[in-house]
Design a protein around this motif. Structure first.
Motif, PDB file in Angstrom:
ATOM      1  N   UNK A  32       0.791  -1.220   0.000  1.00  0.00           N
ATOM      2  CA  UNK A  32       0.000   0.000   0.000  1.00  0.00           C
ATOM      3  C   UNK A  32       0.831   1.282   0.000  1.00  0.00           C
ATOM      4  N   UNK A  33       2.024   1.232   0.633  1.00  0.00           N
ATOM      5  CA  UNK A  33       2.780   2.471   0.824  1.00  0.00           C
ATOM      6  C   UNK A  33       4.190   2.435   0.257  1.00  0.00           C
ATOM      7  N   UNK A  34       4.765   1.255   0.094  1.00  0.00           N
ATOM      8  CA  UNK A  34       6.153   1.161  -0.307  1.00  0.00           C
ATOM      9  C   UNK A  34       6.337   0.704  -1.734  1.00  0.00           C
ATOM     10  N   UNK A  35       7.599   0.440  -2.066  1.00  0.00           N
ATOM     11  CA  UNK A  35       7.963  -0.094  -3.373  1.00  0.00           C
ATOM     12  C   UNK A  35       7.465   0.778  -4.520  1.00  0.00           C
ATOM     13  N   UNK A  36       7.490   2.107  -4.326  1.00  0.00           N
ATOM     14  CA  UNK A  36       7.050   3.060  -5.350  1.00  0.00           C
ATOM     15  C   UNK A  36       5.626   2.801  -5.845  1.00  0.00           C
ATOM     16  N   UNK A  37       4.815   2.305  -4.912  1.00  0.00           N
ATOM     17  CA  UNK A  37       3.420   2.075  -5.270  1.00  0.00           C
ATOM     18  C   UNK A  37       3.175   0.805  -6.042  1.00  0.00           C
ATOM     19  N   UNK A  38       4.223   0.034  -6.298  1.00  0.00           N
ATOM     20  CA  UNK A  38       4.062  -1.207  -7.044  1.00  0.00           C
ATOM     21  C   UNK A  38       3.755  -2.347  -6.087  1.00  0.00           C
ATOM     22  N   UNK A  39       2.604  -2.976  -6.205  1.00  0.00           N
ATOM     23  CA  UNK A  39       2.256  -4.076  -5.298  1.00  0.00           C
ATOM     24  C   UNK A  39       3.125  -5.299  -5.535  1.00  0.00           C
ATOM     25  N   UNK A  40       3.342  -6.081  -4.448  1.00  0.00           N
ATOM     26  CA  UNK A  40       4.097  -7.322  -4.578  1.00  0.00           C
ATOM     27  C   UNK A  40       3.249  -8.361  -5.284  1.00  0.00           C
ATOM     28  N   UNK A  41       3.921  -9.319  -5.930  1.00  0.00           N
ATOM     29  CA  UNK A  41       3.207 -10.380  -6.619  1.00  0.00           C
ATOM     30  C   UNK A  41       2.596 -11.341  -5.614  1.00  0.00           C
TER      31      UNK A  41
END
Length: 246
Positions: A32-41
């Motif tokens: 929701x907040x990290x990884x530049x907005x990219x959700x984990x698989x």
């Protein structure tokens, strides 16, 4: 978010250990907040995952959890512990997410995950040009705990579960000692009664034997003098055996 959805969320958390819950919340935080907005698989979607896609309540839970953790634990450099110099710092985001300093030993040079203990330390730090102090937790393995407490003994922080377990163990030990004492006293009492009973019985037997001997003595003193000597030996044996069969 509906109460039903919250119940589903709570039910999914039940039965999970602390580290599994941590990984779940940190996955939500990163999604929701990290990884530049990219959700984990996510390989598979459960009912729990579907609910997360449609509601933001879990987002707030994950964020609140992360914010609380950010200043809850610290990292330590124990290189100069023998000199009484312990360097502390706040955890970075990566360490919070991986559990370093919470589920992994907080020493910078250690990655132990077993038998960690929590200690309370006074952390002096600078923030916005102002010197501040905070009591924070530091989680260390046994070896690193000894280093932390080499020059100064810090207070150990125990969970409610650990405190309750210790109280239960003390209570069980107290009951055990009480039973041992009662059994010991009861055993001594039984032995004393048995000794008294045996002693009384032996006394009566001796008195009875003495009466019989005196009676027989009057009747046969002139007829068989050797019998007196044999009966004297029997009386000596009775006295010798007294106390051996208690």
């Amino acid at each position: 978010m509906s109460e039903y959805s919250k119940k589903i969320f709570r039910d999914n958390l039940q039965g999970l250990d602390a580290y599994t819950r941590h990984k779940l919340f940190m996955r939500d935080y990163v999604n929701f907040y990290g990884n530049n907005g990219q959700p984990s698989n996510v390989e598979t979607k459960t009912e729990f995952d579907i609910l997360k896609e449609n509601h933001n309540w879990e987002q707030r839970v994950a964020k609140k959890y992360y914010d609380k953790l950010f200043r809850e634990y610290c990292i330590a450099e124990l290189k100069y512990y023998k000199e009484g110099r312990i360097a502390l710092r706040w955890r970075i985001e990566k360490e919070v997410i991986t559990g370093k300093g919470q589920f992994i030993c907080a020493s910078t040079k250690c990655s132990n995950t077993s038998e960690l203990k929590s200690w309370e330390v006074n952390f002096a730090y600078m923030e916005d040009g102002e010197k501040k102090n905070a009591l924070v937790k530091i989680r260390l393995c046994p070896k690193c705990s000894n280093k932390l407490n080499y020059s100064k003994q810090h207070s150990e922080i125990k969970t409610e579960k650990e405190v309750n377990l210790e109280e239960k163990e003390i209570e069980q030990e107290t009951r055990h000692e009480k039973r041992k004492r009662e059994d010991y006293e009861s055993s001594n009492s039984d032995k004393k009664k048995k000794r008294e009973s045996t002693s009384e019985r032996s006394k009566k037997e001796r008195e009875g034997n003495s009466e019989d001997i005196e009676s027989q003595k009057l009747e046969s003193v002139d007829n068989n003098p050797d019998d007196l000597s044999e009966r004297g030996k029997i009386e000596d044996f009775d006295e010798f055996f007294t106390g051996l069969f208690v």
